[in-house]
Design a protein around this motif. Sequence first.
Motif, PDB file in Angstrom:
ATOM      1  N   LEU A  62      -3.415  11.646   3.869  1.00 32.06           N
ATOM      2  CA  LEU A  62      -1.976  11.853   3.905  1.00 32.06           C
ATOM      3  C   LEU A  62      -1.558  12.729   2.731  1.00 32.06           C
ATOM      4  O   LEU A  62      -2.209  12.718   1.681  1.00 32.06           O
ATOM      5  CB  LEU A  62      -1.239  10.509   3.829  1.00 32.06           C
ATOM      6  N   PRO A  63      -0.480  13.475   2.875  1.00 33.47           N
ATOM      7  CA  PRO A  63      -0.020  14.310   1.757  1.00 33.47           C
ATOM      8  C   PRO A  63       0.575  13.456   0.646  1.00 33.47           C
ATOM      9  O   PRO A  63       1.081  12.353   0.881  1.00 33.47           O
ATOM     10  CB  PRO A  63       1.047  15.201   2.405  1.00 33.47           C
ATOM     11  N   SER A  64       0.513  13.948  -0.551  1.00 32.26           N
ATOM     12  CA  SER A  64       1.139  13.255  -1.675  1.00 32.26           C
ATOM     13  C   SER A  64       2.599  13.671  -1.778  1.00 32.26           C
ATOM     14  O   SER A  64       3.036  14.624  -1.137  1.00 32.26           O
ATOM     15  CB  SER A  64       0.403  13.583  -2.977  1.00 32.26           C
ATOM     16  N   GLY A  65       3.343  12.941  -2.590  1.00 30.30           N
ATOM     17  CA  GLY A  65       4.736  13.295  -2.823  1.00 30.30           C
ATOM     18  C   GLY A  65       5.725  12.701  -1.850  1.00 30.30           C
ATOM     19  O   GLY A  65       6.914  13.016  -1.916  1.00 30.30           O
ATOM     20  N   LEU A  66       5.273  11.831  -0.930  1.00 26.55           N
ATOM     21  CA  LEU A  66       6.191  11.211   0.021  1.00 26.55           C
ATOM     22  C   LEU A  66       6.718   9.887  -0.531  1.00 26.55           C
ATOM     23  O   LEU A  66       6.217   9.351  -1.518  1.00 26.55           O
ATOM     24  CB  LEU A  66       5.491  10.976   1.364  1.00 26.55           C
ATOM     25  N   LEU A  67       7.726   9.350   0.139  1.00 26.41           N
ATOM     26  CA  LEU A  67       8.293   8.065  -0.238  1.00 26.41           C
ATOM     27  C   LEU A  67       7.606   6.936   0.524  1.00 26.41           C
ATOM     28  O   LEU A  67       6.927   7.158   1.528  1.00 26.41           O
ATOM     29  CB  LEU A  67       9.793   8.047   0.052  1.00 26.41           C
ATOM     30  N   MET A  68       7.802   5.728   0.050  1.00 24.57           N
ATOM     31  CA  MET A  68       7.197   4.562   0.680  1.00 24.57           C
ATOM     32  C   MET A  68       7.554   4.483   2.162  1.00 24.57           C
ATOM     33  O   MET A  68       6.685   4.243   3.016  1.00 24.57           O
ATOM     34  CB  MET A  68       7.672   3.292  -0.033  1.00 24.57           C
ATOM     35  N   GLU A  69       8.816   4.690   2.488  1.00 24.66           N
ATOM     36  CA  GLU A  69       9.251   4.592   3.879  1.00 24.66           C
ATOM     37  C   GLU A  69       8.584   5.656   4.753  1.00 24.66           C
ATOM     38  O   GLU A  69       8.279   5.403   5.925  1.00 24.66           O
ATOM     39  CB  GLU A  69      10.770   4.728   3.960  1.00 24.66           C
ATOM     40  N   SER A 108      -0.585   3.731  10.031  1.00 21.74           N
ATOM     41  CA  SER A 108      -0.685   2.295  10.314  1.00 21.74           C
ATOM     42  C   SER A 108      -1.348   1.539   9.170  1.00 21.74           C
ATOM     43  O   SER A 108      -1.085   0.359   8.954  1.00 21.74           O
ATOM     44  CB  SER A 108      -1.492   2.079  11.595  1.00 21.74           C
ATOM     45  N   MET A 109      -2.246   2.193   8.442  1.00 21.26           N
ATOM     46  CA  MET A 109      -2.963   1.615   7.305  1.00 21.26           C
ATOM     47  C   MET A 109      -3.856   0.450   7.699  1.00 21.26           C
ATOM     48  O   MET A 109      -4.306  -0.320   6.851  1.00 21.26           O
ATOM     49  CB  MET A 109      -1.984   1.165   6.211  1.00 21.26           C
ATOM     50  N   SER A 110      -4.105   0.292   8.990  1.00 23.64           N
ATOM     51  CA  SER A 110      -4.957  -0.812   9.433  1.00 23.64           C
ATOM     52  C   SER A 110      -6.387  -0.648   8.926  1.00 23.64           C
ATOM     53  O   SER A 110      -7.082  -1.638   8.690  1.00 23.64           O
ATOM     54  CB  SER A 110      -4.949  -0.889  10.962  1.00 23.64           C
ATOM     55  N   GLY A 111      -6.818   0.596   8.731  1.00 22.89           N
ATOM     56  CA  GLY A 111      -8.166   0.813   8.237  1.00 22.89           C
ATOM     57  C   GLY A 111      -8.364   0.397   6.797  1.00 22.89           C
ATOM     58  O   GLY A 111      -9.493   0.166   6.359  1.00 22.89           O
ATOM     59  N   LEU A 112      -7.271   0.290   6.034  1.00 26.75           N
ATOM     60  CA  LEU A 112      -7.376  -0.096   4.630  1.00 26.75           C
ATOM     61  C   LEU A 112      -7.119  -1.575   4.404  1.00 26.75           C
ATOM     62  O   LEU A 112      -7.435  -2.095   3.331  1.00 26.75           O
ATOM     63  CB  LEU A 112      -6.374   0.711   3.788  1.00 26.75           C
ATOM     64  N   ALA A 113      -6.516  -2.246   5.368  1.00 25.23           N
ATOM     65  CA  ALA A 113      -6.072  -3.619   5.152  1.00 25.23           C
ATOM     66  C   ALA A 113      -7.229  -4.542   4.770  1.00 25.23           C
ATOM     67  O   ALA A 113      -7.102  -5.375   3.863  1.00 25.23           O
ATOM     68  CB  ALA A 113      -5.364  -4.139   6.400  1.00 25.23           C
ATOM     69  N   ALA A 114      -8.376  -4.402   5.451  1.00 26.60           N
ATOM     70  CA  ALA A 114      -9.500  -5.299   5.165  1.00 26.60           C
ATOM     71  C   ALA A 114     -10.053  -5.073   3.762  1.00 26.60           C
ATOM     72  O   ALA A 114     -10.402  -6.032   3.059  1.00 26.60           O
ATOM     73  CB  ALA A 114     -10.597  -5.093   6.212  1.00 26.60           C
ATOM     74  N   ASP A 115     -10.126  -3.817   3.343  1.00 29.59           N
ATOM     75  CA  ASP A 115     -10.689  -3.511   2.026  1.00 29.59           C
ATOM     76  C   ASP A 115      -9.721  -3.802   0.889  1.00 29.59           C
ATOM     77  O   ASP A 115     -10.149  -3.967  -0.261  1.00 29.59           O
ATOM     78  CB  ASP A 115     -11.102  -2.038   1.969  1.00 29.59           C
ATOM     79  N   SER A 154      -4.688  10.119  -0.299  1.00 28.51           N
ATOM     80  CA  SER A 154      -5.846  10.848   0.226  1.00 28.51           C
ATOM     81  C   SER A 154      -6.824   9.931   0.957  1.00 28.51           C
ATOM     82  O   SER A 154      -7.650  10.410   1.744  1.00 28.51           O
ATOM     83  CB  SER A 154      -6.568  11.563  -0.921  1.00 28.51           C
ATOM     84  N   LEU A 155      -6.749   8.624   0.732  1.00 32.05           N
ATOM     85  CA  LEU A 155      -7.625   7.700   1.451  1.00 32.05           C
ATOM     86  C   LEU A 155      -7.389   7.767   2.953  1.00 32.05           C
ATOM     87  O   LEU A 155      -8.296   7.508   3.746  1.00 32.05           O
ATOM     88  CB  LEU A 155      -7.406   6.268   0.946  1.00 32.05           C
ATOM     89  N   ILE A 165       0.841  -1.205   0.000  1.00 31.20           N
ATOM     90  CA  ILE A 165       0.000   0.000   0.000  1.00 31.20           C
ATOM     91  C   ILE A 165       0.874   1.253   0.000  1.00 31.20           C
ATOM     92  O   ILE A 165       0.622   2.211  -0.748  1.00 31.20           O
ATOM     93  CB  ILE A 165      -0.944  -0.007   1.218  1.00 31.20           C
ATOM     94  N   ALA A 166       1.907   1.267   0.834  1.00 28.32           N
ATOM     95  CA  ALA A 166       2.786   2.437   0.901  1.00 28.32           C
ATOM     96  C   ALA A 166       3.502   2.666  -0.423  1.00 28.32           C
ATOM     97  O   ALA A 166       3.683   3.815  -0.862  1.00 28.32           O
ATOM     98  CB  ALA A 166       3.797   2.262   2.030  1.00 28.32           C
ATOM     99  N   ALA A 167       3.911   1.584  -1.081  1.00 29.04           N
ATOM    100  CA  ALA A 167       4.556   1.721  -2.389  1.00 29.04           C
ATOM    101  C   ALA A 167       3.579   2.283  -3.417  1.00 29.04           C
ATOM    102  O   ALA A 167       3.945   3.114  -4.260  1.00 29.04           O
ATOM    103  CB  ALA A 167       5.096   0.368  -2.846  1.00 29.04           C
TER     104      ALA A 167
END
Length: 340
Positions: free
Chosen positions: A127-134, A141-148, A123-124, A98-100
Motif C-alpha cells: 500500500l502507498p504511504s502517506g494515507l490516513l487510517m480511514e 482487508s488486512m486479513s493476511g496480517l491478522a494472524a501474524d 509496504s507489508l 494496524i491501520a493506525a
Amino acid sequence: MEKLLAARLHAVKVRPYLASALFALHVVEDRSVPTMAVDAHWRCYASPGFVARTPVEELAGVWVHEVSHLLRDHHGRGERYAREHGEHGPGERLRRNIAADFEINDDIYGDGLPLPAGAVLPSLLRLPSGLLMEEYLRTASMSGLAADLAWLDCGSGADGQVRPWERGPDGAHGLSRQQRDAVRFRVAEGIKGRPGDAPQGWRRWADEAFHPPQPWRQLLGAAVRSAAGAPGVGEDHSYRRPSRRSAGIPGVLLPSLRRTPPRVCVVIDTSGSVSDAELGSALLEVAAISRAVGGRRDLVSVISCDAAAGVAVPLCRAENIALVGGGGTDLRSGFARALR
C-alpha cells in the motif's frame, strides 16, 4: 522504569516538537500489557519485561509511536469508524490498530529513532504511504496480517476500544478533554513555528489539527442567504410611492419604506493556477448565488480577476460568462472594483 524515562528523554532530544506531548503522558507499570499502550486519557501503560529487553533507542521510538496515536486522535476516529460501520469485534479492533500504525509508522522513524523489528508498515500490503487510517481501512482487508500481528495492542488510544487494564475516565492521572486539546495545540504551534524540523505528515497534521477543512459551499450559501434576507437589508425611505400615513396629514407628502434587493458582485480568480474544473465550479456557485437573491440575475455581476480586475459583467446566464485571465494572482484590484 528509569530506563523508560531515559528513553523518553532521548525521544524528546530527537523529536523536540513532540516534547509537550511526551511529557504529558503519565506512565503506568502493568504486567498485563503486551508491550506498551496508551488510553484516551493520556496514560501510557508499559510492561516491565518489554522495557527490560528493549534497547533505549527503540523504546524512544515506541514513545513517539504511542504519543502519535493520541495526537492524531486515533481513539476518537477509531471509535467513530467502528460505530459507523458496525465493527466492534476483536478482529475489527486489530484492523483499526494496524491501520493506525500504517498512518504513523511511515514517517516517524529515522533521524535518531531506529526502525524496530516487526514494525507495521504499509509496504507489508503493498500500500502507498502517506494515507490516513480511514483510507487504509477502506482499501485493504488486512486479513493476511491478522494472524501474524495478533500480539499487536496499542491500547484504546489507537482504536477506541477499552482494554481491561485501563483505568478509565475516572482513574488517577488522566487528562481532561480540555487538557488534551491544549497539549495538541502546543505541539501544533511548535511544529508550525519550526516547520523545517518535522516531516511532511506532521506539518500537514499541524495545519489541520485546529483548522479542519470547512464545507465552504454550505457556509457561502448560508452567508449569502443571511445577507440577502436579514431584517432591514435594503430597506430605505422612498418618495416613489407615498406613505399611507400621508392621508392623515393634508398637504404633507411622507415617504414610504421600500425594500430594494441587494446587489451582489462576485470576484472569480482567473489566474493561471486555477484549473478549468475550478472555474466551472465557480460558475455553478454564481448560479446558486443568483437563486439565493430571489432569482434576480440583474442584481448579480461577475468580475474576472487575475493580476488585474476585468469589467463587471451582469449575469444573464452563468454558463455564458466569458472568464478572462491566465496571468498572476492579485485579487485586491478585483475587490476594489467590486466595492465601487
